[in-house]
Each structure stands twice: as structure tokens, then as C-alpha cells.
Design an enzyme around this catalytic site. Structure first.
Site, short mmCIF file in Angstrom:
data_model
loop_
_atom_site.label_atom_id
_atom_site.label_comp_id
_atom_site.label_asym_id
_atom_site.label_seq_id
_atom_site.Cartn_x
_atom_site.Cartn_y
_atom_site.Cartn_z
N SER A 154 -16.93 -35.95 -13.08
CA SER A 154 -18.24 -35.13 -13.28
C SER A 154 -19.33 -35.41 -12.00
O SER A 154 -19.56 -36.62 -11.87
CB SER A 154 -18.87 -35.15 -14.43
N ASP A 155 -19.94 -34.23 -11.53
CA ASP A 155 -21.10 -34.61 -10.69
C ASP A 155 -22.07 -35.16 -11.55
O ASP A 155 -22.32 -34.74 -12.75
CB ASP A 155 -21.41 -33.18 -10.25
N LYS A 156 -22.84 -35.93 -10.69
CA LYS A 156 -24.25 -36.39 -11.54
C LYS A 156 -25.25 -35.48 -11.60
O LYS A 156 -25.60 -34.97 -12.67
CB LYS A 156 -24.45 -37.67 -10.61
#
Length: 931
Positions: free
Chosen positions: A359-361
Site C-alpha cells: 500500500s502507498d502511504k
């Protein structure tokens, strides 16, 4: 000097796939490190006139081709549609079943099977066709026209006619027509979000850019002297030499990667392929044995062949593909209500097999909204664990205000106000602009301060740049007196300190800044950085006419801010971990910031500092090395979008089923390669959305948890439906096989077998596909990619139910024909017994482990309606004269029906006992483990 193919630097690396870390095989990677003059020399062009010879232009076009993305020629839609019919073993099996049914005169059954085949194949074809639209969306990024200079001629031409060496110009609102090495950049800012995913416009320059990484080229986002095809000019104007066209652009590299990546089959598709083959061999093997035994016993081969065909139609679950499709479609609708839009139908179930989420932050795990958390001034000192003043900006305190800790803090906030380019939206009344600037404006009201920019006149601005790392503005009051001009500066603290001579004390007075104070400031700034905050330093200088070279500044203070985690993310990650799903965070932030956020959201960091890996380290690793590192790495920091492709490959090499989030064009190859590509709905580009399997409408990580729960529930429902179908098939085959083995007349005629087949594939079976989600599915580990859909537990339940049905039905059959004569009453009792057994079996199939008393009789309304209609249909077969003649039945008494209901309920009761003992054993084993 003539232009030759070997002279072009870009051609020496043509055809190589981009490597992780920055597409270093494209011409822009080479030319960003070359001066403007050298670029013109290598491409045999002029910085001011471009290519002057038409013959030279024609030759270059013959070498490089048109400036457009061209994929491989696709098969015709008709040919691709037809191929769907012979690629799936289960579809081939059903086609054979339909043909045999038609030959034997069972037209209705043949038509129903054919309809099921057409529906399933059409749905699959449409989904596959839609998934290829990502390449078309990428091609649409090529702008239609370009402003071209060739010799003394200036004209607007089709962008597809450009060749390397052409000189093009552009201004605000234009899209860049090819990859261009800038020769002129006047306040030029370009929005590269559709390529890099970064939302802030990039300030461009003509200076040479060298790589700070000795192991690779300059990352795409750091090539400040390159303008990329398809990106948008936000402000200013510029010119440049075309260095890459078509497939040799950064977008072209993405295009080629996506064209080469084949979407992996979902675990469900692999299971269904295997199931089709297994059912074929088992069904036809048993049917063949039954037919041979009957012929050996002297029965008419035509009668046995008719029975065999009926059994073949009953044994093959032709309703399986269509019910799987309907179940997946209903799952898509439910997920849409939870703000997760599925773009590929088979991928719905894959969510239940996902065991790693990358997941992207920013915007997914966090709110994508910077928030001020702390303020510090020199006189606060560095004693104590947290010497700075913390600021609570949580929602529940949104309207509460606090007092400024001192005069220096107040002035720091005012500098943040002046050194700010936000504006008020006329529609929402909220601040618009850079997220950092918005955060600095939002905090003003917390300290009872107001926007005071209108009280002075801004006379000059030096914008922030990645090289300078500070921004400065010059103001004077409305009287216009130059001697009253003041410059306000904000930026990275390590760049602001050297510009300062004084600092502001608590009373608001400028005091000389000595080395001791500088040491204190650095200590506090480092401590704030380790909290995971972004740190900005603020200063001002009087009597400075412009902001170009601020000097002799007064340091006022530091402000810390960060992008807070989304509410509920920590709980979602914990629940995913309990279900055997690992979460990997990918961010462009520093290692310290990444680790801080990871700790806040509850990510396991068992390896400590080794739990985080930066992009430079990742690029130097092979796929095998990276796969081994995945055992302890949970966070990737300082990564580029291209790094995601390496991460996906490494995880899949371990056998993991991977979900990957992304929003930029550069994310599209990783989204396509991942088992589940997840694009952002609010901030995602069209290319990313087209390449993805799922789109998060609200960009919220918590939505992924809901989607995985739905995926697991769908697979559980498919297994329940399959168990019901197979137990019916096993019972029907066994019943006829036993009758033939012992020389008894067949207990069921062909029409009765077909009616059972309708129940097996009809409403009762379909209603199992919409069973409400069982919350306990999240505690089960993800299903392996190679696991069979027919697990040991499923097969045990199939044979258990089949055995009870066969024993009960044979008991009724033998009891009824005790006189040695087979009558219509005998077959009616046997037939009705089998159907009632089937309906009780469907009831027990609603849950694998939970009692019907726990899940409730009325929680699945569609099931109740389906069973009710089936009972009415069976009664019509028994009591309506028209159907009696078709099915060879006769009316039976009410007492007969009651006896049959009592007997057939044993199928449900036996399964309830199995569930009870399984729950009891699970409880005892859990208790003993705890003790």
C-alpha cells in the site's frame, strides 16, 4: 554532418526494458546529464533552429517511426470471442453435454446448458476486453499537436510527426508532445502527476542533472531539465529539443511494459480449470461402469445409454459456471456499496486469496492532508523529552483555540502566513494549494490568528525548488516605502541556518545566533524528524528589496507537521494480520518518517531498523534476494513508482498473492502485474484505473479490508454451492450404480433424474451463492494460489451427505418394492425421498461449520424462497395429473409425506452433529493451547 542511427544515444539502449528505479533505458535518462550544447551536437540539430533539412527529418522518421504508441495487432473480436469456447475445460465438457442431450432428444436441457455457456463466455469476454483498455488510455496521453521550429519556420504540426532533434516550444496549458531536453525554461512549472504520482507541479530548469546514486540513473521525478510527453504545463513557458518519441519516451516505456505483462490467472480460474478436468474423468468413468454393468446383466443397451446420458447431464454441474458468475457479480454490487469498484469479475474472489497488500502511504494509509503538530522557538531550549509545544488538530478539538507559547512562536506563524501561496476556493470556502501551505494556514485560527497577507504588498517571490529547498517572498506595506520591505523565508532547516545571524527570543527581540544556539536548533530539529514529522524552519530579514538572495536573517522557529493516519487504519491492519495478510507500506518519504508512521498504524516491525528498506538498496538486489528480504521487510522508503514492479515480482516469486495500490501512470505496470491492482478513485490517473482490477472510490485503506472480507465470503459461498451440487451428483450416481450392481430396476427414470438436475443447478443452488457474509471468514488464512477448490474438508462433507442420501433413499426404495413389483408408488416415494434429502442437504450447506440455529433460518431470504418453490414444484409433480404422466408418478398420502420429511431430515441432523463436534474440538484444542 549527416545523421546516422548510431549517433543517437537513445538508440544504443533501444528495446531494453526499463530497470527499477527510473526507466534508465530511455533517452531522457541519458540526456538529463548532458548540457544543452552537447545534446544538440549528439542529435545533429540546432538549439535555435532545430532540424533544417526535410530529407534529414524524413530519414529520422524512417528510423524512429511516428511519435505514437503502437501495440501488437490484435485478433478480430469475433475470433477472440470464439476462442473463449475452447480454452476452458469445463466449458468444453458442458458443450459435449449439450450436444449429447440434443442428440437424445432432450431439447430443453440442451438449450438451458447452451444458454448457460453463452452467458458465462460473454461475461468473461467483456471483462477481458475491458482490461485491455488500459493501453488505449495510455495512448490518449499523446497530445494531438506541437509548436515546432524547423529553420526559420514556426508552425503547429501533428505531434505524431515529431522526430528526435526537433525543436519545440510550449506555454501554460500545453501538453508536452514528446520527451524533451529543455533549452529554455522561464518560470516553467509542469504537472507530472499522471506520470510520477506526485501532486505538486515541478519547477523546471535547463541545468545539467547528475545522479547522486552511483548504481543507477537519475530517477524520473528528479530529471528537472526534462519535460515528459503527456505532462501539462502549469505556468511559465519553455522550449526544448526532442530526445525521445513514441516507445522511447517515459510513457512509451510504461506502454511496452504493460503490453508485455500478461495478467495472471486468478486462483479461482485455476481451481475451476482443474475442477473441470477432474469432474470429466470421474463422471464419465462412473457412468461408463454403470452402462457396462447394465449391458452385462442383459438390459437393453439403448435403455442403459438413455440412463447414462441422463446421469451425465445430472453429474456434470453445468450450472456451476453461471452460478459462479452470478455470485461474483452480486459480490461486485455489494462491494460497490462499500466504495470498492471491481473492474474484472474473476478478481473478486482473488481478494480472498490475497496474503500481501502493498500500500502507498500517502492518501491510502494516511489522510493526504498535512497537519501542523508542533512549534518550537530557541528559548524553549532542548531540555526534556519533548521541548516543543504540541498542537492538537484533531477533529473533536477543531473549534478550540490555544494561546501562543511566546512572541517568537507568534511571529513564526505570521511568517508561515506571509510565505504562503494558498487561496480561498469560491465554491467550498476552504484553502486551496500546496498541502504544506494549506496546513500552515489551517493552524492560524488555532492560535486566534487571521490571514494578514492583504495588509501588505508582495513585491517579489523566489519559489521553492528541490535544489534550493527554500522559498522566500518580499513584502512592503501599502505606503510603498522600499526601506520598509521585509523578506520572509521558509524551508529545510539545514538550508535556512546558514542564512541567519540572529534568532528571535521569547520577547520578540533579535539576539545574536552563536554556535551553541545552532547546536541546540539542530538537536531539536533532528528529534522532531525522528517523530516522523516534516520540519520547516522560518526566518525573516528587514530592508531587503528582493527575495533572490536573502541574508542576515533572523531565525524565528521551527514548525513540525505530518500527514496523519486515516481513522481505523490501525484496526484494519490488525484484523488483516489476524487473517494471515501481511501489509507492506511503500512511500517516497525518508526512512525515519516511514518508520514513525508504520509504528503509529500498528505495522509489525520485528526486525527493527532492518524492517525498512530504501529504494537505492532495492535497486541493487536481484529478484531472489528481494524475495528473501521480504521475510523481514515491511516498509519501503525513498522509492520510485518503478520500484513497485520489482516488489510485485519478488513477492510472486515466493508464491504470494499480491494486492498493489497505485495512482500514477508509472504505477500501471505494477498494477497490471499484481494479482489485484488497486487504483485510487479520487487521485488516480485514468491509466492507473484502467490497469487496475479494483478502484477505491474514497482512496481509503479500510475499504480494502471490506473488499477482502467480501472476497473470502464469495469463495466460501462457491464452495457451499459446489458441495451441494457434488453431493447430489454423487448420490444420484451411487443410487443408480447400486441398483444396477444388485440387479434391481432403476429407482429413477430419465425425467426424474432431469428434475433432480434442475434442483441441483436451479434456485436452491443459486441461493447458496448469496449467503450473507460470515464475520468469522476474516480469521481464516488466505487460500493459496494452487489450492484445490475441492479441499479434503469439502470432499468429506460431499461423501458424508451423499452416503446419508443414498442409504436413506435405498431404504425407502427397497421397503416400497418388498413385494417384488415396481409400481408408480414405489418410484414416487423414492423420487420424493431423494428430492427432500436434496433440500435438507442444501440447508446444511449454508455454512461449513456454523449451525443453522446460529446463522438463523431467515437470514437468507432468497434461499427460503427457492426451497419453498422447489417444494411446491415437487408437490405439483406428485399431485398434478399433467406432470404425473410426464414423470410417471402418482399421489401419495399426507402420512407418507410426513414420514419422508422425518427420514430425510437425517441428512441435516447428521451434518449438525458434525458441526457441533468440530466446534467442540476446536474449542478444546484452543483451550489446551492457551493453557
Amino acid at each position: 554532418m549527416s545523421y546516422k542511427k548510431d549517433d543517437d544515444v537513445s538508440l544504443s539502449v533501444a528495446g531494453r526494458a526499463p530497470t527499477p528505479g527510473g526507466s534508465n533505458s530511455t533517452p531522457s535518462a541519458s540526456y538529463c546529464g548532458v548540457s544543452v550544447e552537447d545534446t544538440a551536437a549528439r542529435l545533429h540539430t540546432s538549439v535555435t533552429l532545430g532540424i533544417e533539412s526535410p530529407q534529414d527529418v524524413a530519414y529520422r522518421r524512417s528510423v524512429h517511426g511516428p511519435n505514437e504508441m503502437r501495440g501488437e495487432e490484435q485478433e478480430s473480436l469475433i475470433k477472440r470471442f470464439i476462442s473463449q469456447f475452447y480454452e476452458d475445460p469445463l466449458i468444453l465438457l458442458l458443450i459435449g453435454s449439450a450436444v449429447v442431450s440434443f442428440i437424445m432428444g432432450n431439447t430443453d436441457d440442451a438449450l438451458s446448458i447452451t444458454l448457460a455457456i453463452v452467458i458465462v463466455v460473454t461475461v468473461g469476454f467483456v471483462q477481458e476486453y475491458r482490461s485491455e483498455k488500459s493501453l488505449e488510455a495510455l495512448n490518449q496521453l499523446v497530445p494531438p499537436s506541437a509548436h515546432l521550429t524547423r529553420g526559420t519556420s514556426h508552425s503547429t504540426v501533428l505531434a505524431s510527426t515529431l522526430v528526435p532533434g526537433d525543436l519545440v516550444t510550449f506555454t501554460m496549458g500545453d501538453r508536452i508532445p514528446a520527451d524533451v531536453r529543455l533549452t529554455k525554461a522561464v518560470h516553467l512549472e509542469i504537472d507530472e502527476s499522471n506520470l510520477t504520482g506526485e501532486t505538486n507541479p515541478v519547477l523546471k530548469t535547463t541545468d545539467v542533472v547528475k545522479s547522486e546514486n552511483p548504481f543507477g540513473a537519475v530517477a524520473v521525478a528528479e530529471r528537472a531539465n526534462i519535460a515528459y510527453m503527456g505532462t501539462l504545463v502549469c505556468s511559465g513557458h519553455g522550449a526544448g529539443i526532442v530526445v525521445g518519441t513514441g516507445s522511447q519516451t517515459e510513457f512509451g516505456a510504461v506502454f511496452e511494459m504493460m503490453a508485455d505483462i500478461a495478467k495472471p490467472k486468478t486462483p479461482l480460474q485455476l481451481s475451476m480449470d482443474k475442477l473441470g478436468k477432474e469432474l470429466s474423468f470421474m463422471s464419465f468413468g462412473v457412468i461408463g461402469v454403470i452402462c457396462i454393468i447394465g449391458v452385462i446383466q442383459g438390459r437393453a443397451w439403448l435403455d442403459m445409454f438413455t440412463i447414462a446420458v441422463s446421469l451425465a447431464v445430472a453429474a456434470i454441474p453445468e450450472g456451476l459456471p453461471i452460478i459462479v458468475t452470478v455470485t461474483l457479480a452480486l459480490g461486485v454490487l455489494r462491494m460497490a456499496k462499500s466504495k470498492a469498484i471491481m473492474r474484472r469479475l474473476p478478481s473478486v474472489e482473488t481478494l480472498g486469496s490475497v496474503n500481501v497488500i502493498c500500500s502507498d502511504k500517502t492518501g491510502t494509509l494516511t489522510r493526504n492532508r498535512m497537519t501542523v503538530t508542533s512549534i518550537w522557538t530557541v528559548d524553549m531550549g532542548d531540555s526534556g523529552k519533548h521541548p516543543w509545544s504540541s498542537i492538537d488538530m484533531s477533529h473533536r478539538h477543531a473549534h478550540e483555540t490555544i494561546d501562543s507559547p511566546n512572541n517568537a512562536a507568534t511571529l513564526t506563524l505570521q511568517i508561515a502566513n506571509f510565505c504562503n501561496n494558498t487561496r480561498i476556493s469560491s465554491e467550498t470556502g476552504k484553502f486551496m494549494g500546496n498541502p504544506t501551505d494549506i496546513a500552515l494556514m489551517d493552524v492560524q485560527s488555532k492560535f486566534k490568528l487571521h490571514d494578514i497577507r492583504s495588509t501588505k504588498v508582495r513585491v517579489h517571490e523566489t519559489p521553492f525548488s528541490s535544489v534550493r529547498k527554500w522559498m522566500a517572498v518580499s513584502y512592503h506595506n501599502h505606503s510603498g516605502e522600499k526601506e520598509k520591505s521585509t523578506v520572509y523565508v521558509k524551508g529545510a532547516y539545514e538550508r535556512i541556518f546558514p542564512l541567519c545571524k540572529w534568532y528571535l527570543n521569547n520577547d520578540g527581540k533579535a539576539v545574536p545566533l552563536d554556535p551553541g544556539h545552532l547546536h541546540v536548533i539542530e538537536n531539536v530539529a533532528n528529534a522532531m524528524s525522528h517523530e516522523g514529522w516534516r520540519i520547516l524552519a522560518f526566518a525573516y530579514g528587514n530592508n531587503q528589496e528582493t527575495s533572490h538572495e536573502p541574508h542576515d536573517l533572523v531565525f524565528s522557529g521551527l514548525i513540525g507537521m505530518y500527514d496523519p493516519p486515516r481513522p481505523g487504519v490501525e484496526n484494519s491492519i490488525r484484523r488483516l494480520m489476524q487473517g494471515g495478510v501481511k501489509v507492506v507500506m511503500i512511500t517516497g518519504d525518508s526512512e525515519a518518517t516511514a518508520l514513525s508512521i508504520a509504528r503509529q498504524i500498528g505495522m509489525p516491525l520485528s526486525a527493527g531498523e532492518k524492517s525498512v528498506m530504501n529504494g537505492d538498496t532495492l535497486e541493487r538486489m536481484t529478484t531472489e534476494q528481494l524475495a528473501d528480504a521480504m521475510n523481514y521487510v515491511s516498509v519501503f522508503a525513498r522509492t520510485s513508482p518503478e520500484n513497485k514492479l520489482s516488489i510485485v515480482r519478488a513477492l510472486q516469486a515466493r508464491g504470494d498473492v499480491v494486492a498493489m495500490t497505485g495512482d500514477g501512470v508509472n504505477d500501471a505496470p505494477a498494477l497490471k502485474l499484481a494479482d489485484i491492482g488497486i487504483s485510487m478513485g479520487e487521485g488516480g490517473t485514468d491509466v492507473a484505473k484502467e490497469a487496475a482490477d479494483m478502484v477505491l472510490v474514497d482512496d481509503d485503506f479500510n475499504t480494502i479490508l471490506n473488499a477482502i472480507r467480501e472476497g473470502k465470503a464469495i469463495f466460501s459461498n462457491i464452495q457451499s454451492f459446489l458441495m451441494f451440487q457434488l453431493s447430489t451428483s454423487v448420490a444420484a450416481l451411487s443410487l443408480v450404480a447400486l441398483a444396477n450392481l444388485f440387479g434391481l430396476p432403476n429407482p429413477l427414470n430419465a425425467m426424474q433424474i432431469l428434475w433432480i438436475n434442475i434442483l441441483m443447478d436451479g434456485p436452491p443452488a443459486q441461493s447458496l451463492g448469496v449467503e450473507p457474509v460470515d464475520p468469522s471468514v476474516m480469521s481464516k488464512p488466505p487460500r493459496s494460489r494452487n489450492d484445490n477448490i475441492l479441499t479434503k474438508a469439502v470432499l468429506q462433507r460431499v461423501f458424508q451427505s451423499g452416503l446419508v442420501i443414498v442409504i436413506g433413499t435405498m431404504f425407502v426404495y427397497i421397503s416400497e418394492m418388498a413385494d417384488g413389483v415396481v409400481t408408480k408408488r414405489d418410484t414416487t416415494m423414492t423420487f420424493t425421498c431423494f428430492v427432500f434429502f436434496d433440500l435438507f442437504d442444501a440447508l446444511s450447506c449454508r455454512s461449513a461449520n456454523k449451525s443453522i440455529l446460529d446463522i438463523g433460518f431467515f437470514t437468507n431470504k432468497m434461499f427460503n424462497a427457492a426451497v419453498g418453490l422447489s417444494i411446491l414444484g415437487q408437490l405439483a409433480v406428485i399431485y398434478v395429473p399433467f406432470f404425473q404422466s410426464i414423470f410417471q408418478t402418482e399421489a401419495i398420502s399426507l402420512w407418507d409425506l410426513i414420514k419422508l420429511v422425518i427420514l430425510t431430515s437425517s441428512c441435516w441432523l447428521v451434518d449438525e452433529m458434525r458441526k457441533y463436534y468440530k466446534r467442540r474440538n476446536d474449542y478444546l484444542s484452543g483451550y489446551s493451547t492457551a493453557v
